[in-house]
Design a protein around this motif. Structure first.
Motif, PDB file in Angstrom:
ATOM      1  N   ALA A 124       8.639  -6.422  13.222  1.00 29.25           N
ATOM      2  CA  ALA A 124       8.582  -7.712  13.637  1.00 29.25           C
ATOM      3  C   ALA A 124       9.816  -8.176  13.299  1.00 29.25           C
ATOM      4  O   ALA A 124      10.619  -9.348  14.226  1.00 29.25           O
ATOM      5  CB  ALA A 124       7.385  -8.576  12.635  1.00 29.25           C
ATOM      6  N   GLU A 149      -4.703 -16.841  12.626  1.00 30.17           N
ATOM      7  CA  GLU A 149      -2.757 -17.154  11.942  1.00 30.17           C
ATOM      8  C   GLU A 149      -2.816 -15.313  12.267  1.00 30.17           C
ATOM      9  O   GLU A 149      -1.838 -14.969  11.555  1.00 30.17           O
ATOM     10  CB  GLU A 149      -2.608 -17.399  10.931  1.00 30.17           C
ATOM     11  N   ASP A 174      -0.887 -13.799  14.361  1.00 25.33           N
ATOM     12  CA  ASP A 174       0.598 -13.298  14.789  1.00 25.33           C
ATOM     13  C   ASP A 174       1.219 -13.469  13.145  1.00 25.33           C
ATOM     14  O   ASP A 174       1.760 -12.688  13.079  1.00 25.33           O
ATOM     15  CB  ASP A 174       1.398 -14.609  15.648  1.00 25.33           C
ATOM     16  N   THR A 175       0.598 -13.881  11.954  1.00 29.02           N
ATOM     17  CA  THR A 175       1.176 -13.190  10.598  1.00 29.02           C
ATOM     18  C   THR A 175       0.882 -12.447  10.703  1.00 29.02           C
ATOM     19  O   THR A 175       1.543 -11.559   9.340  1.00 29.02           O
ATOM     20  CB  THR A 175       0.419 -13.974   9.836  1.00 29.02           C
ATOM     21  N   TYR A 213       1.924  -8.276  11.043  1.00 29.41           N
ATOM     22  CA  TYR A 213       2.877  -7.613  10.985  1.00 29.41           C
ATOM     23  C   TYR A 213       3.574  -6.534   9.630  1.00 29.41           C
ATOM     24  O   TYR A 213       2.461  -6.543   9.132  1.00 29.41           O
ATOM     25  CB  TYR A 213       4.054  -7.988  11.733  1.00 29.41           C
ATOM     26  N   HIS A 254       3.477 -21.756   4.220  1.00 28.75           N
ATOM     27  CA  HIS A 254       3.214 -20.728   5.312  1.00 28.75           C
ATOM     28  C   HIS A 254       1.810 -20.725   6.017  1.00 28.75           C
ATOM     29  O   HIS A 254       1.152 -19.513   6.094  1.00 28.75           O
ATOM     30  CB  HIS A 254       3.872 -19.460   5.084  1.00 28.75           C
ATOM     31  N   THR A 299      10.785 -16.030  14.990  1.00 27.87           N
ATOM     32  CA  THR A 299      10.345 -15.964  13.443  1.00 27.87           C
ATOM     33  C   THR A 299       9.503 -14.286  13.480  1.00 27.87           C
ATOM     34  O   THR A 299       9.266 -13.570  15.128  1.00 27.87           O
ATOM     35  CB  THR A 299       8.732 -16.496  13.147  1.00 27.87           C
ATOM     36  N   LYS A 315       6.939 -13.606  12.459  1.00 21.03           N
ATOM     37  CA  LYS A 315       5.055 -13.648  13.605  1.00 21.03           C
ATOM     38  C   LYS A 315       5.788 -13.615  15.702  1.00 21.03           C
ATOM     39  O   LYS A 315       4.712 -13.003  16.039  1.00 21.03           O
ATOM     40  CB  LYS A 315       4.404 -15.030  12.945  1.00 21.03           C
ATOM     41  N   THR A 371       5.283 -10.554  17.177  1.00 23.83           N
ATOM     42  CA  THR A 371       3.759 -10.075  16.807  1.00 23.83           C
ATOM     43  C   THR A 371       3.226 -11.087  18.621  1.00 23.83           C
ATOM     44  O   THR A 371       2.771 -10.471  19.465  1.00 23.83           O
ATOM     45  CB  THR A 371       2.794 -10.486  16.348  1.00 23.83           C
TER      46      THR A 371
END
Ligand code: TYD
Ligand code: ZN
Length: 422
Positions: free
Chosen positions: A36, A221, A223-224, A226, A258, A330, A332, A335
């Protein structure tokens, strides 16, 4: 673009990090994706990069959620681009942590505070301003140097049992240990925990913050997720973990940072009774079925839906001949962009205020990263919020953009154009 991806070396997680059970059930696969934070320089674009599978498991025994593919830690943290001090929201959050820590600090005596994963020293500067003695532990060499230059003594090592002994010998035992957004990164969780137990003063408190599994699930969420984030914590499995090390969660609270996190207060067993907050959070997790595999299979379906909807939205905008840029290079976004296959055909560039990230390229999709100044030079029509966790701060900061007729797009939990500001 040729679609042959070179797969890097990784290890399969065979046992739950929290309870050691082998009863793991994979419910989501987001890969192959590159690491990431592996931003590329222009020269590196030619060399090609490594991709890794990104699978997520649910432990049928303790209900912990984590990543199945382990990347050797030295590959992840040699150089780290994220700096805590870059965000106002983060700073406010850390002030809250320092205020909460006061409840555990004896009056009249300067406490000794050790921050694990101390980044650029932002949190320790706040403790220092409250006359604490401080020590940072930060494995990323470039960031540890910045903290030292700013007057925060920082050990440039990984935190584990061995380095905990070095700290005790040289500096003594802290009454406060903090760790913000590092706990989920630890592959050798047992080594880390042994280090905490060894380092912490008998009546001391270990305070950590981490993204909360309940928020991850409730707001999709994905994409958080990774490789750096090995664990997605909830209170119930955490209790199982701390029990193994003679520790108790004595208090916990939800915080908005976050995309939804928890701040957890941990002490040695028998020193303090768990608060009502802890009991309430356990009930909330049960109510939201965080102990049921069906919750996670539904989550996986929702993730697929987001990919489809985001594609449809961006395609429609592009068909109108409009320009879209990304905001926030980011971790994220790696991802999100790779899983959704969003590249320069959709996004002209990504803007990020971190100087270390500028003039590099996003992992996998190779979107150029530029300074926010570029936004004003040639205003895009749409901004895709890749740092959606700072949406309020960013929309406020870039008010000129909406006033000039621009639109923000949020990718999760449901891709769409943000209608109006609060
Ligand atoms: P972060 O939200 O920590 O995401 P991740 O953990 O997924 O990497 O990173 C936020 C990024 O957004 C960071 O690179 C800084 C950038 N940023 C801006 O460029 N401008 C801003 O106003 C804010 C708040 C963040
Ligand atoms: Zn488990």
């Amino acid at each position: 673009m040729a679609d042959i991806k070179r797969i890097g070396r990784w290890l399969l997680m065979k046992h739950c990090l929290v309870c050691k059970s082998s009863k793991l059930k994979t419910f989501l696969s987001l890969g192959p994706v590159p690491l990431a934070n592996a931003l590329l320089t222009e020269d590196q674009l030619e060399e090609g990069e490594l991709f890794y599978p990104l699978d997520v498991y649910f432990c049928l025994n303790c209900n912990h959620v984590g990543i199945s593919n382990i990347i050797p830690p030295e590959k992840l943290f040699k150089n780290y681009f994220y700096m805590t001090s870059m965000s106002k929201t983060m700073l406010e959050n850390l002030k809250g942590l320092v205020a909460d820590a006061e409840n555990y600090i004896k009056k009249g005596k300067a406490p000794f505070v050790v921050d694990i994963g101390s980044n650029d020293g932002t949190l320790l500067k706040l403790f220092k301003a409250n006359s604490a003695n401080v020590l940072g532990v930060e494995p990323a060499t470039n960031i540890a140097k910045i903290a030292e230059q700013d007057g925060i003594p920082t050990l440039n090592v990984f935190f584990n049992e061995e380095s905990s002994h070095t700290i005790v010998k040289k500096h003594g035992k802290p009454s406060v240990i903090t760790a913000t957004n590092v706990f989920a990164h630890v592959a050798d969780l047992d080594g880390f925990m042994k280090g905490v137990v060894n380092l912490l003063d008998e009546n001391g408190v270990f305070i950590f913050e981490n993204a909360y599994l309940l928020d991850l699930i409730q707001h999709t969420e994905f994409d958080t997720i990774y490789h750096e984030h090995l664990c997605y914590y909830a209170i119930r499995p955490l209790i199982v973990l701390f029990n193994r090390f003679g520790l108790d969660i004595v208090d916990a609270k939800r915080i908005p940072i976050h995309g939804g996190s928890i701040r957890v207060f941990v002490k040695k067993k028998g020193t303090t009774k768990p608060s009502q907050n802890v009991i309430d959070l356990i009930a909330l997790e049960k109510k939201n079925k965080l102990d049921d595999i069906k919750t996670y299979t539904k989550f996986a379906d929702d993730v697929k839906k987001i990919r489809k909807e985001l594609w449809t939205l961006l395609e429609k905008i592009k068909s109108e001949g409009k320009h879209i840029v990304g905001y926030g290079a980011t971790a994220k976004s790696t991802t999100l962009l790779n899983y959704c296959r969003i590249g320069t055909d959709f996004i002209d560039y990504i803007t990020d205020s971190t100087p270390l990230k500028q003039n590099k390229f996003s992992p996998g999709m190779h979107i150029p990263i530029k300074s926010p100044d570029v936004l004003r030079e040639k205003r895009p029509d749409y901004i895709l919020l890749l740092a959606w966790n700072f949406a309020d701060e960013i929309i406020k900061k870039e008010q000129w953009f909406t006033e000039a007729g621009g639109h923000f797009i949020k990718p999760i939990p449901k891709p769409g154009i943000i209608k109006q500001m609060d």
